[in-house]
Every structure is written in C-alpha cells, then in structure tokens.
Design a protein around this motif. Structure first.
Motif, PDB file in Angstrom:
ATOM      1  N   PHE A 186     149.685  -4.227  56.413  1.00  0.00           N
ATOM      2  CA  PHE A 186     150.308  -4.942  57.604  1.00  0.00           C
ATOM      3  C   PHE A 186     151.240  -5.855  57.035  1.00  0.00           C
ATOM      4  O   PHE A 186     151.129  -6.575  56.331  1.00  0.00           O
TER       5      PHE A 186
ATOM      6  N   ILE B  56     145.031  -0.450  64.573  1.00  0.00           N
ATOM      7  CA  ILE B  56     145.307  -0.565  63.307  1.00  0.00           C
ATOM      8  C   ILE B  56     144.178   0.493  62.665  1.00  0.00           C
ATOM      9  O   ILE B  56     144.933   1.339  61.992  1.00  0.00           O
TER      10      ILE B  56
ATOM     11  N   VAL C   5     143.506  -4.346  56.287  1.00  0.00           N
ATOM     12  CA  VAL C   5     144.084  -3.216  55.636  1.00  0.00           C
ATOM     13  C   VAL C   5     143.588  -3.033  54.174  1.00  0.00           C
ATOM     14  O   VAL C   5     143.521  -2.057  53.887  1.00  0.00           O
TER      15      VAL C   5
ATOM     16  N   PHE D 104     151.928  -0.947  59.123  1.00  0.00           N
ATOM     17  CA  PHE D 104     151.866  -1.589  60.589  1.00  0.00           C
ATOM     18  C   PHE D 104     152.623  -2.580  60.805  1.00  0.00           C
ATOM     19  O   PHE D 104     152.733  -3.544  59.549  1.00  0.00           O
ATOM     20  N   ASP D 105     153.105  -3.269  61.901  1.00  0.00           N
ATOM     21  CA  ASP D 105     153.659  -4.769  62.089  1.00  0.00           C
ATOM     22  C   ASP D 105     153.268  -4.921  63.595  1.00  0.00           C
ATOM     23  O   ASP D 105     153.197  -3.940  64.469  1.00  0.00           O
ATOM     24  N   CYS D 106     153.006  -6.188  63.972  1.00  0.00           N
ATOM     25  CA  CYS D 106     152.911  -6.798  65.197  1.00  0.00           C
ATOM     26  C   CYS D 106     152.819  -8.142  65.348  1.00  0.00           C
ATOM     27  O   CYS D 106     152.718  -8.887  64.301  1.00  0.00           O
TER      28      CYS D 106
ATOM     29  N   TYR E 114     144.184 -10.022  59.319  1.00  0.00           N
ATOM     30  CA  TYR E 114     144.793  -8.587  59.394  1.00  0.00           C
ATOM     31  C   TYR E 114     145.082  -7.884  57.958  1.00  0.00           C
ATOM     32  O   TYR E 114     144.903  -6.751  57.567  1.00  0.00           O
TER      33      TYR E 114
END
Length: 376
Positions: free
Chosen positions: A31, A259, A349, A270-272, A345
């Motif tokens: 992430f 995710i 992951v 991923f990014d958010c 986060y």
C-alpha cells in the motif's frame, strides 16, 4: 525496474513479489500512502519511514506542477530531494485530478485544457508534457496520461475514451523513450487500463496496454463510485490478461476489505486517501473492525487506541484522549489517527504477504474480511 514473483497462493491469484527501483526494493503486495503535494498529510517523512514503515509513497503530477511548480522541483534536484525522502516514489499523471475538474476542463485529441483550482489560470496537459513534467518531478514510477471516465458512463463514451487513452499512451511511450531521467536513477512508465465497467472494453484495453510491454501496468477508473462487485469483476477480467511477470497497480483503491479482495485477484500495488482522510475525521481501521472515535461510547474508554499495534501513539494514548483531541479540533488528533490508519494499512499488506508465502492466505483473507467490515 525489475519485478520478481516470490510466492503464489494456491487457492487464489494472490502473489508475493519484489519490485526493485533506483531507490530501493518494494515488497508486494504493498500500500502506498498518498502524498499528493509532496507530503502525506499530518505525517513526518521520518514517521513514514521508521514508524509506519512505508516502502513507497505517491505524489501527484497535477498538484506538484501547479505548486510548488517545476522550476522549484528541478532546482531542488527532484521530489526526493525536495521532501527529503530516499525511498521510492510513484506519481499519478494528473489524469484523475483533471477528471475531477469536469466543470473547468476540455478534452481534445491534443490533450486536456483546464483551469487551476488555485487561481483559475489556464493550462494544457498533453501526453508529451506530462512525461516531461514527471521527468522533472523524478518519481521512480510514473503514470501514462489517460482519461478517467466517470461512473456511470455510457458505453459509446467509454469506448471512444479508451481508444483516445491508447493513442495518448503511444505518444507517452514515444516521448518517454526519447528522453532520459534527470537525476541519475531510472524511471519506469506504467500504462493505465480503462474501460469503465464494460467487460469487452476492459479486455480490449488490457490487451492494448499489455502490447506496449512496459515495466508494469495499472488499472484505473475503478474508484469512481461503482459498486464493489463491479470493481472486483473488472479487476478479475484485467488481471487475467495483464502479464504475470509485471506488477499490477489498482489505482485509488480502497477500503481494507477492497485491498484484500483485490490481492486475491492478483493485484500487487494500491493507493488511497481513505486512511489519511478518514483518520483526520475520526475513523480508525483496526483488525477487528472500524471505530468512529467521535462516538460517545469512547468518551470514558482509557484503554490504548490499539492494543494489537506496536506503534508508539497507538499504545501510549487512550481512545478517550484521542476522542477529546478530535472533538477539540486539535492537530495532534489528526496526526495520531492518521499514523494509526497508515500503520494498520501497511500491517495489513505485510501480513497478507506473509500469509501468501506461508500458503495460508485464502482462509486468512476470508476470516479477516468478516472482521474488517464490523463497526465497533
């Protein structure tokens, strides 16, 4: 840039891998905290590296282009030097931000004309100058310029949009391949698959993107309001086509459940903004569910913010204290909540990776998904 697959889950398409860049190795799935304007809001770079243990962060071409501007970034020696971050950086091309400026932008074959959200000044982004801009910013991984379609989106518009995105990609590749990195380390270009929620368009776009044989590939347009089931369906379609030997990046996604489900479909990156934005507003993600720290129930709860965490602020401050800070509008509240969410986060992951390597990911994921969606 190199990608190596380390392990593959036997009951899903989840995989553990390593991406090698000029600023270090990234262990996937990963992430990426969002540092839109050269900063992850409310977090020092030292905290990102040492406490949260972020391996890569994301910057945004649109915002950095407008402020501080390319002249400052180039004089500084690129974004790494400017913000004092010695680990990998990925930059979004600005396509999503331009999409969000729908009232003040015009899309043509040449590129996109838009007005700055800061002062209303007029600008043009083309595939060529977006490549030049990202050369100056100096990210390790840069994105091709694309059009992010809205949801819902008519089929005819989505079809024309991906065709233009593919033409823009060709121009991006030509410009990228005819220029050199500015700061002595390599950069990798990722194309972006589009196609809204139409299976045949996603297939067509994934095939076109794979044809360019770049170092990695991204999937865009699946964090714009579509139901999660549509997101998963389109991700599965695309992952079945994109090459196995290159990393896959799902842009702008998402919740912890999103995710994990997308890791199971074969996504690596991923990014958010959710962990940072929601944290500033008092929402905490934990391995047992979601806490709204503003709720009255936490007013007299003097237990640690997260007893399962090793993060200093999680174990040295209480829920009651954090609730007080958030209600009082104190900056420290936003800092503590943001650190907590980013740490969670990155833990999620990392744990997913360990479960993949151990061969226990699928059952662990299913059990985690049930807990993560609970409201505590």
């Amino acid at each position: 840039m190199k990608f190596q697959q380390v392990a593959l889950d036997t009951l899903s398409k989840a995989r553990a891998g390593e991406i090698t860049t000029g600023h270090g190795t990234i262990q996937t799935p990963i992430f990426m905290p969002v540092g839109t304007a050269g900063t992850v809001k409310a977090v020092h770079q030292r905290e990102l590296a040492n406490d949260v243990k972020a391996q890569i962060i994301l910057g945004n071409t649109y915002h950095l282009y407008l402020r501080p501007g390319l002249d400052i970034l180039e004089k500084a020696g690129g974004l790494h030097q400017f913000m004092n971050w010695d680990k990998p950086i990925l930059t979004d091309s600005g396509g999503y931000q331009v999409y969000s400026l729908s009232e003040v932008r015009k899309i043509k074959e040449e590129g996109v004309t838009f007005r700055s959200h800061i002062d209303g000044s007029k600008h043009l982004f083309t595939p060529e100058n977006v490549m030049d801009t990202q050369r100056i910013i100096g990210a390790d991984i840069i994105m091709a310029f694309d059009e992010c379609t809205p949801y819902p989106c008519e089929y005819g518009y989505a079809r024309k949009s991906i065709e233009m995105t593919h033409r823009w990609l060709k121009r991006c590749c030509e410009r990228f391949d005819s220029t050199e990195p500015k700061y002595g380390y390599p950069q990798a270009l990722f194309p972006i698959v589009q196609g809204s929620v139409y299976k045949d368009l996603r297939e067509k776009s994934a095939e076109a993107i794979a044809f360019f044989e770049r170092e990695g590939n991204a999937i865009g347009g699946l964090s714009v309001g579509e139901p999660a089931e549509e997101m998963y369906a389109m991700t599965e379609v695309v992952c079945n086509i994109l090459p196995q030997n290159k990393p896959r990046y799902l842009m702008g996604v998402g919740t912890p459940v999103n995710i994990l489900e997308n890791i199971a479909l074969g996504i690596d990156m991923f990014d958010c903004v959710m962990p940072t934005r929601n944290g500033r507003n008092g929402m905490l993600f934990t391995r047992n569910g979601i806490i709204n720290i503003k709720n009255e129930k936490w007013k007299n709860d003097f237990s640690a913010i997260d007893e399962d965490s090793a993060l200093f602020s999680d174990i040295n401050y209480s829920k009651a204290y954090l609730r007080h800070l958030i209600h009082s509008g104190e900056m420290l509240g936003a800092q503590i909540a943001t650190l907590h969410n980013l740490n969670f986060y990155l833990w999620l992951v990392k744990e997913a990776r360990e479960q993949i390597i151990a061969g226990t990911f699928y059952n662990w994921k299913n059990n985690m998904v049930k807990k993560l969606a609970q409201r505590l």
